[in-house]
Structures are given as C-alpha cells and as structure tokens.
Write a protein that holds these residues in place. Structure first.
Motif, PDB file in Angstrom:
ATOM      1  N   TYR A   3       1.000   1.379 -13.185  1.00  9.43           N
ATOM      2  CA  TYR A   3       1.503   0.054 -12.795  1.00  9.43           C
ATOM      3  C   TYR A   3       1.512  -0.175 -11.287  1.00  9.43           C
ATOM      4  O   TYR A   3       1.837  -1.278 -10.847  1.00  9.43           O
ATOM      5  CB  TYR A   3       2.917  -0.159 -13.359  1.00  9.43           C
ATOM      6  CG  TYR A   3       2.928  -0.280 -14.852  1.00  9.43           C
ATOM      7  CD1 TYR A   3       2.529  -1.460 -15.468  1.00  9.43           C
ATOM      8  CD2 TYR A   3       3.319   0.784 -15.655  1.00  9.43           C
ATOM      9  CE1 TYR A   3       2.526  -1.586 -16.845  1.00  9.43           C
ATOM     10  CE2 TYR A   3       3.317   0.671 -17.039  1.00  9.43           C
ATOM     11  CZ  TYR A   3       2.915  -0.514 -17.622  1.00  9.43           C
ATOM     12  OH  TYR A   3       2.908  -0.620 -18.984  1.00  9.43           O
ATOM     13  N   TRP A   4       1.172   0.825 -10.504  1.00  9.57           N
ATOM     14  CA  TRP A   4       1.279   0.698  -9.046  1.00  9.57           C
ATOM     15  C   TRP A   4       0.473  -0.463  -8.472  1.00  9.57           C
ATOM     16  O   TRP A   4       0.865  -1.054  -7.477  1.00  9.57           O
ATOM     17  CB  TRP A   4       0.874   1.986  -8.360  1.00  9.57           C
ATOM     18  CG  TRP A   4       1.867   3.098  -8.545  1.00  9.57           C
ATOM     19  CD1 TRP A   4       3.087   3.023  -9.143  1.00  9.57           C
ATOM     20  CD2 TRP A   4       1.719   4.451  -8.147  1.00  9.57           C
ATOM     21  NE1 TRP A   4       3.708   4.241  -9.149  1.00  9.57           N
ATOM     22  CE2 TRP A   4       2.895   5.144  -8.525  1.00  9.57           C
ATOM     23  CE3 TRP A   4       0.706   5.150  -7.501  1.00  9.57           C
ATOM     24  CZ2 TRP A   4       3.085   6.482  -8.280  1.00  9.57           C
ATOM     25  CZ3 TRP A   4       0.894   6.492  -7.264  1.00  9.57           C
ATOM     26  CH2 TRP A   4       2.079   7.146  -7.645  1.00  9.57           C
ATOM     27  N   HIS A   5      -0.663  -0.784  -9.079  1.00  9.87           N
ATOM     28  CA  HIS A   5      -1.511  -1.858  -8.557  1.00  9.87           C
ATOM     29  C   HIS A   5      -1.641  -3.012  -9.553  1.00  9.87           C
ATOM     30  O   HIS A   5      -2.581  -3.797  -9.484  1.00  9.87           O
ATOM     31  CB  HIS A   5      -2.897  -1.308  -8.198  1.00  9.87           C
ATOM     32  CG  HIS A   5      -2.842  -0.260  -7.136  1.00  9.87           C
ATOM     33  ND1 HIS A   5      -2.573  -0.557  -5.820  1.00  9.87           N
ATOM     34  CD2 HIS A   5      -2.970   1.086  -7.200  1.00  9.87           C
ATOM     35  CE1 HIS A   5      -2.551   0.564  -5.116  1.00  9.87           C
ATOM     36  NE2 HIS A   5      -2.787   1.583  -5.925  1.00  9.87           N
ATOM     37  N   ASP A   6      -0.682  -3.111 -10.452  1.00  5.98           N
ATOM     38  CA  ASP A   6      -0.703  -4.144 -11.479  1.00  5.98           C
ATOM     39  C   ASP A   6      -0.373  -5.503 -10.847  1.00  5.98           C
ATOM     40  O   ASP A   6       0.661  -5.658 -10.190  1.00  5.98           O
ATOM     41  CB  ASP A   6       0.323  -3.791 -12.565  1.00  5.98           C
ATOM     42  CG  ASP A   6       0.206  -4.672 -13.788  1.00  5.98           C
ATOM     43  OD1 ASP A   6       0.336  -5.910 -13.646  1.00  5.98           O
ATOM     44  OD2 ASP A   6       0.019  -4.117 -14.882  1.00  5.98           O
ATOM     45  N   GLN A  33      12.569  -0.621 -13.961  1.00  6.68           N
ATOM     46  CA  GLN A  33      11.642   0.014 -13.023  1.00  6.68           C
ATOM     47  C   GLN A  33      10.810   1.053 -13.742  1.00  6.68           C
ATOM     48  O   GLN A  33      11.212   1.603 -14.758  1.00  6.68           O
ATOM     49  CB  GLN A  33      12.415   0.667 -11.886  1.00  6.68           C
ATOM     50  CG  GLN A  33      13.110  -0.342 -11.017  1.00  6.68           C
ATOM     51  CD  GLN A  33      13.684   0.301  -9.768  1.00  6.68           C
ATOM     52  OE1 GLN A  33      13.757   1.514  -9.652  1.00  6.68           O
ATOM     53  NE2 GLN A  33      14.091  -0.531  -8.840  1.00  6.68           N
ATOM     54  N   THR A  34       9.664   1.295 -13.180  1.00  5.28           N
ATOM     55  CA  THR A  34       8.795   2.350 -13.691  1.00  5.28           C
ATOM     56  C   THR A  34       8.235   3.122 -12.505  1.00  5.28           C
ATOM     57  O   THR A  34       8.078   2.586 -11.418  1.00  5.28           O
ATOM     58  CB  THR A  34       7.654   1.788 -14.555  1.00  5.28           C
ATOM     59  OG1 THR A  34       6.924   2.883 -15.117  1.00  5.28           O
ATOM     60  CG2 THR A  34       6.703   0.933 -13.749  1.00  5.28           C
ATOM     61  N   HIS A  35       7.986   4.376 -12.762  1.00  5.47           N
ATOM     62  CA  HIS A  35       7.349   5.213 -11.742  1.00  5.47           C
ATOM     63  C   HIS A  35       5.969   5.648 -12.212  1.00  5.47           C
ATOM     64  O   HIS A  35       5.374   6.551 -11.642  1.00  5.47           O
ATOM     65  CB  HIS A  35       8.233   6.425 -11.426  1.00  5.47           C
ATOM     66  CG  HIS A  35       9.575   6.020 -10.892  1.00  5.47           C
ATOM     67  ND1 HIS A  35       9.744   5.511  -9.623  1.00  5.47           N
ATOM     68  CD2 HIS A  35      10.793   5.985 -11.457  1.00  5.47           C
ATOM     69  CE1 HIS A  35      11.020   5.216  -9.426  1.00  5.47           C
ATOM     70  NE2 HIS A  35      11.675   5.489 -10.537  1.00  5.47           N
ATOM     71  N   GLU A  36       5.470   4.980 -13.243  1.00  2.33           N
ATOM     72  CA  GLU A  36       4.159   5.305 -13.780  1.00  2.33           C
ATOM     73  C   GLU A  36       3.069   4.771 -12.860  1.00  2.33           C
ATOM     74  O   GLU A  36       3.029   3.582 -12.545  1.00  2.33           O
ATOM     75  CB  GLU A  36       3.991   4.689 -15.166  1.00  2.33           C
ATOM     76  CG  GLU A  36       4.856   5.335 -16.226  1.00  2.33           C
ATOM     77  CD  GLU A  36       4.548   4.777 -17.600  1.00  2.33           C
ATOM     78  OE1 GLU A  36       3.367   4.573 -17.920  1.00  2.33           O
ATOM     79  OE2 GLU A  36       5.523   4.542 -18.340  1.00  2.33           O
ATOM     80  N   PRO A  37       2.174   5.642 -12.418  1.00  3.84           N
ATOM     81  CA  PRO A  37       1.086   5.208 -11.529  1.00  3.84           C
ATOM     82  C   PRO A  37       0.214   4.100 -12.116  1.00  3.84           C
ATOM     83  O   PRO A  37      -0.379   3.330 -11.367  1.00  3.84           O
ATOM     84  CB  PRO A  37       0.264   6.483 -11.322  1.00  3.84           C
ATOM     85  CG  PRO A  37       1.202   7.596 -11.620  1.00  3.84           C
ATOM     86  CD  PRO A  37       2.162   7.077 -12.648  1.00  3.84           C
ATOM     87  N   LEU A  90       3.121  -6.881 -11.649  1.00  2.48           N
ATOM     88  CA  LEU A  90       4.219  -6.265 -10.907  1.00  2.48           C
ATOM     89  C   LEU A  90       4.230  -6.771  -9.465  1.00  2.48           C
ATOM     90  O   LEU A  90       5.293  -7.049  -8.902  1.00  2.48           O
ATOM     91  CB  LEU A  90       4.107  -4.739 -10.956  1.00  2.48           C
ATOM     92  CG  LEU A  90       5.315  -3.957 -10.462  1.00  2.48           C
ATOM     93  CD1 LEU A  90       6.586  -4.363 -11.181  1.00  2.48           C
ATOM     94  CD2 LEU A  90       5.059  -2.460 -10.629  1.00  2.48           C
ATOM     95  N   THR A  91       3.050  -6.936  -8.889  1.00  2.64           N
ATOM     96  CA  THR A  91       2.958  -7.492  -7.532  1.00  2.64           C
ATOM     97  C   THR A  91       3.552  -8.899  -7.495  1.00  2.64           C
ATOM     98  O   THR A  91       4.297  -9.242  -6.567  1.00  2.64           O
ATOM     99  CB  THR A  91       1.493  -7.519  -7.066  1.00  2.64           C
ATOM    100  OG1 THR A  91       0.984  -6.182  -7.065  1.00  2.64           O
ATOM    101  CG2 THR A  91       1.351  -8.118  -5.679  1.00  2.64           C
TER     102      THR A  91
END
Length: 142
Positions: free
Chosen positions: A122-125, A116-120, A128-129
């Motif tokens: 990757y939020w809309h990568d 897991q990552t909490h780096e922003p 990852l989706t």
C-alpha cells in the motif's frame, strides 16, 4: 475522454453475468458495470448488490471499481459506507476513497475507520495517497 456507453446487448449480458454462480465472473461483470456506469438505476442496483455479496472476494473486487467509478447515487455511497466494517484493509480503503471522490459528508469518519497498515503493497497506492492528502487539507486528486 469518457468511454462510449455500453452497447445494450453487452449491458444485458453483464447484468446477467453479475448473478453468475462464479464469484470471479461476478467481480468481472461488476467491475465493468462500475467503470462504464451511465446513470442507470438498474446498473446501480446490481453494483450495490455485488458490494453486499456474501463472498468477501466479490465485495473487494467490485469495491475498487465502484470507488473509482462515476456513480454518485446515495445507494452506492451507502453500500461503500457498509464496507467500512470489513476486516480487510483494502476494502475499507476502497470504501473511504470512493466516499472521498464523491465529496460525501461521511468521508472524515470513513477515513478514521480505515486504520493503518504497514504493508508495503500500500505504500504507493493512489487511494492511500488521496486519503493522506485529504487529511492534510489538500486536494484528493493530487
């Protein structure tokens, strides 16, 4: 719409550039070869070699293109699996995404190894989706 195959001269030049001393040149060549792959065993061999490059930045740069590319060879899939041991989250994500796109039987294990990552960043990568959708039992493509 698929891109036209690489001209023979361009392909020859890219294969040579994939062995350049400069890592950024190798990344560029490997990325184009991955994106324009037309089933050539020679191209697969070069891309796999770049996915095993001694420089992490080369492996990372080529991993993104290889994961999104059309090469469905066992050799490329095996090279992606090897990237799951990397410390870099992005490289592990690219590897898992590439296996997911290929319907590889190792996808579940690969996703488990991404972490897991909490780096922003990757939020809309999209990768990852796709992983989250796959874990939920949905389509990887959206």
């Amino acid at each position: 719409m698929a891109a036209a195959p690489l001209d023979a001269e361009v392909r020859t030049a890219l294969l040579a550039l994939a062995a350049d001393d400069d890592g950024e040149v190798r990344v560029g060549a490997g990325s184009v070869l991955s994106a324009e792959h037309a089933g050539s065993a020679e191209v697969t061999e070069v891309v796999v070699r770049l996915l095993r490059d001694p420089e992490a930045r080369v492996r990372a740069g080529v991993a993104d293109a290889a994961a999104a590319g059309e090469d469905r060879s066992a050799e490329l899939a095996d090279a992606l699996v090897a990237l799951l041991d990397e410390d870099d989250f992005g490289m592990r994500l690219a590897a898992a995404y590439g296996l997911l796109r290929r319907d590889d039987p190792r996808t579940g294990d690969a996703i488990g190894r991404v972490g897991q990552t909490h780096e922003p960043a990757y939020w809309h990568d999209h990768r990852l989706t796709a992983v989250v959708r796959w874990e939920a039992g949905g389509s990887a493509d959206g």
